[in-house]
Design an enzyme around this catalytic site. Structure first.
Site, PDB file in Angstrom:
ATOM      1  N   SER A   1      -2.895  54.817  75.510  1.00 20.04           N
ATOM      2  CA  SER A   1      -1.628  54.391  76.089  1.00 20.04           C
ATOM      3  C   SER A   1      -0.577  54.096  75.025  1.00 20.04           C
ATOM      4  CB  SER A   1      -1.877  53.187  76.997  1.00 20.04           C
ATOM      5  OG  SER A   1      -0.747  52.864  77.758  1.00 20.04           O
TER       6      SER A   1
ATOM      7  N   ASP B   1       5.817  55.684  77.424  1.00 16.13           N
ATOM      8  CA  ASP B   1       4.821  55.361  76.410  1.00 16.13           C
ATOM      9  C   ASP B   1       3.964  56.600  76.132  1.00 16.13           C
ATOM     10  OD1 ASP B   1       3.337  55.369  78.765  1.00 16.13           O
ATOM     11  OD2 ASP B   1       2.001  53.778  78.103  1.00 16.13           O
TER      12      ASP B   1
ATOM     13  N   ASP C   1       1.110  57.835  76.961  1.00 13.51           N
ATOM     14  CA  ASP C   1       0.484  58.643  78.020  1.00 13.51           C
ATOM     15  C   ASP C   1       1.356  58.728  79.259  1.00 13.51           C
ATOM     16  OD1 ASP C   1       0.059  55.992  78.791  1.00 13.51           O
ATOM     17  OD2 ASP C   1      -1.865  56.425  79.727  1.00 13.51           O
TER      18      ASP C   1
ATOM     19  N   ASP D   1       2.495  56.697  81.498  1.00 17.78           N
ATOM     20  CA  ASP D   1       2.264  55.995  82.760  1.00 17.78           C
ATOM     21  C   ASP D   1       3.108  54.728  82.863  1.00 17.78           C
ATOM     22  OD1 ASP D   1       0.912  54.353  80.973  1.00 17.78           O
ATOM     23  OD2 ASP D   1      -0.948  54.259  82.148  1.00 17.78           O
TER      24      ASP D   1
END
Length: 447
Positions: A103, A242, A244, A246
């Protein structure tokens, strides 16, 4: 059942260090494969996505080996956002989805997140069972039943087409100049292409991943880069994702940042006006600002709080039948569209409000006045349990008593790093700072 491998968002740690080693990734893959192949049939498949970290190659190969060794057929998506894995797990009728990502963490970390066949993250119970399989002897498949692995070249394109369906028909982004910061992460191709296809003039930032620059002075945890780009290019708005993709932060034309609380407030109010907000309830974590709660209450809406972690937000949403939730950190979950937080979809929802109302971003990024909030982190060693210390507990109780009726205190362990997070809110900023500093000092004295 105790859980040692899994935290609040899958398994995470420093790459090439336990538990994020190739050996553990192989065992996790084999354990997950055995968990999902308990009926012994051979028609099982798993989709695997990843972000742009250098260690993703190692972990992807190890997971693939483990999964195929137990008879799972593996479909490799390459670099795609985390929400794309949730979407494609359902779309491709897979039994399991896996995202390799840490992440917003630096490139030296990595993680493994599991999604069930419904596209939602696995429950605590399922993760605990997989962990128990990891710790035992894992039965491999017979030679003739070993799984196959295949690259899926159009996974990102499928996700992009889906994302565009979440933007209202009849609206376009013509005339809007948009900075999109992809954090040199998983959405470095998908996000700029979607915005351009919807008509925006796109200024891409953080779209040159090299394996080690993910989240490095860019993205939703370092919004200064996007803010500078917004001002320099005279953009109407900035979207900062960010690693990833999400989670998201929105920036107005002056570079001012709207966090997840402000985005959720905007969407909740709009959806409530349209009769779309199920149960007249927004689900958020204990970290969300008191100002958000007051904003919702003033409109006859309700805030339901959960433990920190978007998975717990989603679980509460599913239990209550609610369709909007998220975290202050920028996870925005809209179950009408996705099974997990989706920064790009949330960004499009904000842009649709700009296009629909023809109002500048500066009028939309601040729905409520925040109650002063202070968060400090204290790092601790693995051999320490600072929150069990009597002196620390007494100091926390004292702070709670002093802030009672004027604010609140929240102390918790991070689920992804060895940190104690010390947070408090209070209208009196002097009192707020002194109480947080006193609690931090008490914890530091122990660690």
């Amino acid at each position: 059942m105790s859980r040692k491998l899994f935290g609040t968002d899958g398994v995470r740690g420093q790459a090439n260090t336990y538990p994020m080693t190739a050996e553990m990734a192989l065992r996790l893959g084999a354990a997950a494969g055995r968990f999902f192949r308990r009926d012994g049939s051979s028609a099982h498949r798993v989709v695997i996505g990843k972000d742009t970290r250098l260690s993703g190659y190692m972990i992807e190969n190890a997971l693939t080996a483990g999964l195929t060794s137990t008879g799972m057929n593996v479909l490799l998506l390459g670099p795609v956002p985390t929400p794309a894995v949730g979407f494609l797990t359902r779309s491709m009728r897979a039994d399991l989805g896996v995202m390799i990502s840490a992440s917003h963490n630096p490139h030296s970390d990595n993680g493994i997140k599991f999604f069930g066949p419904d596209g939602f993250k696995l429950s605590d119970e399922a993760e605990a069972e997989i962990e128990s399989i990891v710790q035992g002897d894992i039965l491999p498949a017979q030679p003739q039943n070993i799984g196959r692995a295949k690259r899926i070249d159009d996974g990102r394109g499928r996700y992009q087409e889906f994302v565009k369906t979440t933007f209202p028909q009849g609206l376009r982004l013509d005339g809007l100049k948009v900075v999109i910061d992809c954090a040199n992460g998983a959405a470095y191709k998908a996000a700029p292409e979607v915005l351009w296809e919807l008509g925006a003039e796109v200024i891409p930032v953080g779209v040159s991943p090299n394996g080690t620059n993910i989240n490095d002075r860019c993205g939703s945890t370092h919004t200064q880069t996007a803010a500078e780009a917004v001002v320099a290019h005279g953009a109407h708005v900035g979207i900062s994702l960010d690693g990833d993709a999400d989670r998201v932060m929105i920036l107005d034309q002056n570079g001012r940042v709207a966090d997840g609380d402000q985005i959720m407030a905007l969407l909740a109010a709009r959806w409530a006006e349209e009769g779309r907000l199920r149960g007249k309830t927004l689900v958020a974590t204990v970290m969300s600002n008191l100002g958000l709660e007051k904003f919702l209450t003033g409109r006859g809406l309700r805030l339901e709080r959960t433990a920190v972690g978007d998975r717990y937000v989603v679980e509460a949403m599913r239990r209550g039948g609610f369709n909007l939730g998220g975290e202050q950190s920028g996870h925005i979950v809209m179950t009408d569209y996705a099974t997990t937080g989706d920064g790009l979809v949330a960004g499009l929802q904000f842009l649709s409000e700009m296009a629909r109302t023809e109002r500048p971003a500066s009028e939309l990024v601040k729905s409520f006045e925040t109650v002063p909030q202070l968060l400090k982190n204290v790092r601790y060693g693995a051999d320490k349990q600072p929150l069990s210390d009597v002196g620390v507990q007494a100091r926390i109780a004292e702070a709670e008593a002093r802030l009672k009726g004027r604010g609140r205190v929240l102390i918790r362990k991070s689920g992804t790093e060895p940190l104690i997070r010390v947070m408090a809110e209070c209208e009196d900023e002097g009192l707020l700072r002194s109480e947080v500093e006193a609690m931090v000092a008490a914890i530091e004295a122990v660690v």
